[in-house]
Design an enzyme around this catalytic site. Structure first.
Site, PDB file in Angstrom:
ATOM      1  N   ASP A 111       0.868  -1.180   0.000  1.00  7.08           N
ATOM      2  CA  ASP A 111       0.000   0.000   0.000  1.00  7.08           C
ATOM      3  C   ASP A 111       0.903   1.228   0.000  1.00  7.08           C
ATOM      4  O   ASP A 111       1.543   1.541   1.003  1.00  7.08           O
ATOM      5  CB  ASP A 111      -0.871  -0.042   1.269  1.00  7.08           C
ATOM      6  CG  ASP A 111      -2.088   0.844   1.169  1.00  7.08           C
ATOM      7  OD1 ASP A 111      -2.007   1.886   0.494  1.00  7.08           O
ATOM      8  OD2 ASP A 111      -3.113   0.504   1.788  1.00  7.08           O
ATOM      9  N   ASP A 139      -2.625   4.718  -2.669  1.00  9.32           N
ATOM     10  CA  ASP A 139      -3.519   5.491  -1.817  1.00  9.32           C
ATOM     11  C   ASP A 139      -3.924   6.804  -2.496  1.00  9.32           C
ATOM     12  O   ASP A 139      -3.079   7.490  -3.084  1.00  9.32           O
ATOM     13  CB  ASP A 139      -2.773   5.789  -0.504  1.00  9.32           C
ATOM     14  CG  ASP A 139      -3.666   6.351   0.583  1.00  9.32           C
ATOM     15  OD1 ASP A 139      -4.596   5.639   1.000  1.00  9.32           O
ATOM     16  OD2 ASP A 139      -3.442   7.497   1.016  1.00  9.32           O
ATOM     17  N   HIS A 189     -10.539  -0.961   5.472  1.00  5.45           N
ATOM     18  CA  HIS A 189     -10.129  -0.413   6.770  1.00  5.45           C
ATOM     19  C   HIS A 189     -10.702   0.980   7.048  1.00  5.45           C
ATOM     20  O   HIS A 189     -10.489   1.509   8.134  1.00  5.45           O
ATOM     21  CB  HIS A 189      -8.602  -0.364   6.817  1.00  5.45           C
ATOM     22  CG  HIS A 189      -8.041   0.602   5.808  1.00  5.45           C
ATOM     23  ND1 HIS A 189      -8.170   0.396   4.446  1.00  5.45           N
ATOM     24  CD2 HIS A 189      -7.415   1.778   5.950  1.00  5.45           C
ATOM     25  CE1 HIS A 189      -7.629   1.420   3.816  1.00  5.45           C
ATOM     26  NE2 HIS A 189      -7.158   2.277   4.692  1.00  5.45           N
ATOM     27  N   ASP A 190     -11.349   1.592   6.068  1.00  6.91           N
ATOM     28  CA  ASP A 190     -11.955   2.917   6.272  1.00  6.91           C
ATOM     29  C   ASP A 190     -13.469   2.825   6.433  1.00  6.91           C
ATOM     30  O   ASP A 190     -14.134   3.856   6.594  1.00  6.91           O
ATOM     31  CB  ASP A 190     -11.685   3.825   5.059  1.00  6.91           C
ATOM     32  CG  ASP A 190     -10.219   4.175   4.890  1.00  6.91           C
ATOM     33  OD1 ASP A 190      -9.491   4.186   5.905  1.00  6.91           O
ATOM     34  OD2 ASP A 190      -9.812   4.440   3.744  1.00  6.91           O
ATOM     35  N   GLU A 229      -6.679   3.946  -5.576  1.00  7.64           N
ATOM     36  CA  GLU A 229      -7.847   4.326  -4.770  1.00  7.64           C
ATOM     37  C   GLU A 229      -8.330   5.679  -5.287  1.00  7.64           C
ATOM     38  O   GLU A 229      -7.584   6.650  -5.284  1.00  7.64           O
ATOM     39  CB  GLU A 229      -7.469   4.446  -3.293  1.00  7.64           C
ATOM     40  CG  GLU A 229      -8.688   4.725  -2.414  1.00  7.64           C
ATOM     41  CD  GLU A 229      -8.348   5.367  -1.072  1.00  7.64           C
ATOM     42  OE1 GLU A 229      -9.142   5.230  -0.132  1.00  7.64           O
ATOM     43  OE2 GLU A 229      -7.307   6.029  -0.963  1.00  7.64           O
TER      44      GLU A 229
HETATM   45  O1  TEU Z   1      -8.325   7.052   2.363  1.00 10.76           O
HETATM   46  C1  TEU Z   1      -8.795   8.154   1.620  1.00 10.76           C
HETATM   47  C2  TEU Z   1      -9.888   8.871   2.205  1.00 10.76           C
HETATM   48  O2  TEU Z   1     -10.236   9.890   1.651  1.00 10.76           O
HETATM   49  C3  TEU Z   1     -10.543   8.362   3.440  1.00 10.76           C
HETATM   50  O3  TEU Z   1      -9.925   8.988   4.505  1.00 10.76           O
HETATM   51  C4  TEU Z   1     -11.992   8.612   3.383  1.00 10.76           C
HETATM   52  O4  TEU Z   1     -12.268   9.841   2.804  1.00 10.76           O
HETATM   53  C5  TEU Z   1     -12.645   8.668   4.700  1.00 10.76           C
HETATM   54  O5  TEU Z   1     -12.433   7.485   5.398  1.00 10.76           O
HETATM   55  C6  TEU Z   1     -14.129   8.848   4.481  1.00 10.76           C
HETATM   56  O6  TEU Z   1     -14.693   9.420   5.586  1.00 10.76           O
HETATM   57  C7  TEU Z   1      -6.996   6.714   2.291  1.00 10.76           C
HETATM   58  C8  TEU Z   1      -6.720   5.590   3.262  1.00 10.76           C
HETATM   59  O7  TEU Z   1      -7.453   4.463   2.882  1.00 10.76           O
HETATM   60  C9  TEU Z   1      -7.030   6.062   4.650  1.00 10.76           C
HETATM   61  O8  TEU Z   1      -6.886   5.042   5.602  1.00 10.76           O
HETATM   62  C10 TEU Z   1      -6.095   7.213   4.958  1.00 10.76           C
HETATM   63  O9  TEU Z   1      -6.427   7.757   6.204  1.00 10.76           O
HETATM   64  C11 TEU Z   1      -6.163   8.301   3.901  1.00 10.76           C
HETATM   65  O10 TEU Z   1      -6.127   7.795   2.571  1.00 10.76           O
HETATM   66  C12 TEU Z   1      -4.962   9.219   4.019  1.00 10.76           C
HETATM   67  O11 TEU Z   1      -3.810   8.545   3.603  1.00 10.76           O
END
Ligand code: TEU
Ligand code: CA
Length: 552
Positions: free
Chosen positions: A103, A205, A321-322, A247
């Site tokens: 990642d 990412d 994970h989000d 992503e």
């Molecule tokens: O996520 C992108 C992101 O925009 C998320 O934070 C999302 O918008 C949010 O969860 C929605 O409420 C990526 C990664 O997957 C995330 O874990 C990171 O925190 C983020 O980028 C920053 O690198």
């Protein structure tokens, strides 16, 4: 044996399993999952049948955002292990026919990265242009009013050089300046460093944000985005059969093809999030969820299946994970937990594209219910708490919203065994273990041939055996039905028909001729059906798939 590197599409019949290292398996009792812990669980993943592990970031990091803030791209975080252990993970996985997708976070770094330390030290630093620095606006204010994803301004003033730097996430995650050619070639050498260590590719990412132009208020889809991606692919992916997954929260069916169209030579596929964001009215909407609407959800899946029918490739997922736990969000995590988790798996895994499983989904792990703010760990949740309360939301409403949609739901430890810390650690876990580990755990699932785990195992195996699941055309059935999710996958000789009742009650419905088939049952979460009649009644969350001859 690792899949042959020669076939550029080697990943198309594979299923990806996402590991969030912090929460997967601790090996040394510090309460934090680590790489030796992952190695000790590879047999479990081999039995499940996954071909690729997407490893959330394991690079050196101060962990403000659990590794999505990298301070050294060529090293592993001490909490997670060493470079040697990472190499061991690649080798041990390969021995089980599993490849590793790393990642890579290159929209931003940690503020502890040497580049940023150098960059902020002086306006003349040769690293100054690695980041985005601007003079204050009138009266010392930020250059403009742009806001960060985690809440608060996207500009932070740095006293040392009296300029603001730009960050789309936390202030500790300064944005890299992709307009700088030297920075872009640094990224290429990082990619080569890891490809040389035998990894299969990268999940990139927030790749749609790299070409930001903050002076013009542009974040996603900056004008030079695809130039940068083509350059990256050309210089670091060419000739290596690299799997690259971007992503892209902003992706639409049109822009998805710009990234993953064959002739474009950019990425293998992108993650899009339309099925997730349709439930949020705006950024604050995540904390005030709307009611579920199956017709709207199907419209989105059906649209994406059609759009990437002959070019591009879909990423298929319910959770990561989000996001909250799939069974809690889309299914029923009470009475019908097992049936609905299997139904969700069936719907997703028989579509066209690459299915992603988020750790614990194969056990039917659920959201956790936290009572107070101090139980939460996620930076986004903690920041938005203050914003939502400031906007007049009550504490109880915020906690309810965070329990429903917050990112910590996905991050509670993997439930290996009943009781205690669920076999995750011998120490104090960094975030609470879900008390339902007593019932929901890997030991129980492995012992029960009717479990969610074995249902996934079957679906993963089908993708390897049955070509129409990988390449067949996708045709929606009953798209406007409020409770039934159904489709047909068709190739020249065979067809798979999948029918699911996406509701908690029995449903009687009529299907069109094209769906009333007889054949072999390939997946079922009740008594298998060998034919679909014109009129049928499906039990709560019943999902059945039949394979038949498409020439009859
Ligand atoms: O996520 C992108 C992101 O925009 C998320 O934070 C999302 O918008 C949010 O969860 C929605 O409420 C990526 C990664 O997957 C995330 O874990 C990171 O925190 C983020 O980028 C920053 O690198
Ligand atoms: Ca550990």
């Amino acid at each position: 044996m690792a899949p042959t590197k020669q076939d550029p599409d080697w990943w198309k019949n594979c299923v990806v399993y996402q590991i969030y290292p912090r929460s997967f398996q601790d090996s040394n009792g510090d309460g934090i999952g680590d790489i030796p812990g992952i190695i000790s669980r590879l047999d479990y993943l081999q039995t499940l049948g996954v071909g690729i592990i997407w490893l959330s970031p394991v690079f050196k990091s101060p962990m403000r955002d659990n590794g999505y803030d990298i301070s050294d791209y060529r090293n592993v975080a001490a909490q997670f292990g060493t470079l040697e252990e990472m190499e061991m993970l690649v080798a041990e996985s390969a021995a089980r026919n599993i490849r590793i997708l790393m990642d890579l976070v290159v929209n931003h770094t940690s503020d502890q990265h040497d580049w940023f330390q150098e960059s902020r030290s002086s306006r003349d630093s040769c690293f100054r242009e690695y980041y985005i620095w601007r003079d204050p606006g009138p009266d010392g204010a930020a250059p403009n009013g742009m806001q960060s994803v985690f809440g608060g301004p996207a500009w932070t003033f740095d006293v040392q050089t009296e300029q603001y730097y730009f960050h789309q996430f936390a202030p500790e995650q300064p944005d890299l300046n992709w307009q700088n050619e030297t920075l872009r070639s640094e990224v290429q050498t990082i990619i080569e460093f890891w490809l040389d260590r035998g990894i299969a590719g990268f999940r990139l990412d927030v790749i749609d944000l790299i070409a930001k132009e903050p002076d013009r208020g542009i974040t996603a889809n900056g004008p030079r985005l695809h130039d940068y991606l083509r350059e990256l692919a050309e210089n670091s992916f060419r000739g290596r059969s690299v799997l690259s997954v971007g992503e892209a929260w902003s992706a639409t069916p049109e822009t998805a093809l710009l990234y993953s169209g064959r002739e474009r030579r950019e990425l293998s596929m992108v993650f899009q999030f339309e099925h997730v964001t349709q439930q949020w009215e705006d950024r604050l909407g995540k904390w005030q969820p709307k009611d579920f609407d199956l017709i709207a959800l199907k419209r989105i899946f059906n649209k994406w299946q059609a759009a990437l029918e002959s070019d591009g490739w879909n990423s298929l997922f319910w959770g990561n994970h989000d996001l909250p736990r799939a069974v809690s969000k889309y299914g029923n995590d009470g009475k019908y937990r097992v049936q609905s988790a299997k139904m969700l798996a069936t719907i997703l895994h028989l579509m066209k594209g690459t299915p992603y499983i988020f750790q614990g989904e194969e056990l039917g792990m659920t959201n956790i219910r936290f009572n107070e703010l101090s139980d939460f760990r996620d930076i986004e949740t903690l920041n938005y708490h203050d914003i939502c309360i400031g906007n007049g939301m009550s504490e109880a409403d915020f906690i309810a919203g965070a329990n429903e949609n917050g990112r910590d739901n996905a991050r509670t430890p993997m439930q290996w065994e009943p009781g205690g810390t669920a076999g995750f650690t011998e120490g104090e876990p960094w975030i609470a273990v879900n008390p339902n580990a007593m019932r929901i755990n890997a030991v129980a699932c492995l012992a029960d041939k009717d479990s969610i785990y074995w249902h996934y195992q079957n679906l993963i195996a089908l993708r390897k055996k049955i070509e129409v699941i990988v390449h067949g055309r996708y045709e929606p059935i009953l798209p406007e039905h409020p409770e039934i999710f159904a489709y047909r996958r068709v190739s020249e000789s065979s067809a798979v028909v999948m029918i699911a009742n996406f509701s908690g009650g029995p449903v009687t419905f009529d299907i069109p001729d094209s769906a009333s088939v007889g054949g072999a049952s390939i997946s079922s979460n009740y008594t298998p059906r060998f034919s679909f009649q014109r009129r049928m009644t499906f039990l709560p969350y019943e999902a059945q798939a039949i394979i038949c001859d498409s020439r009859r």
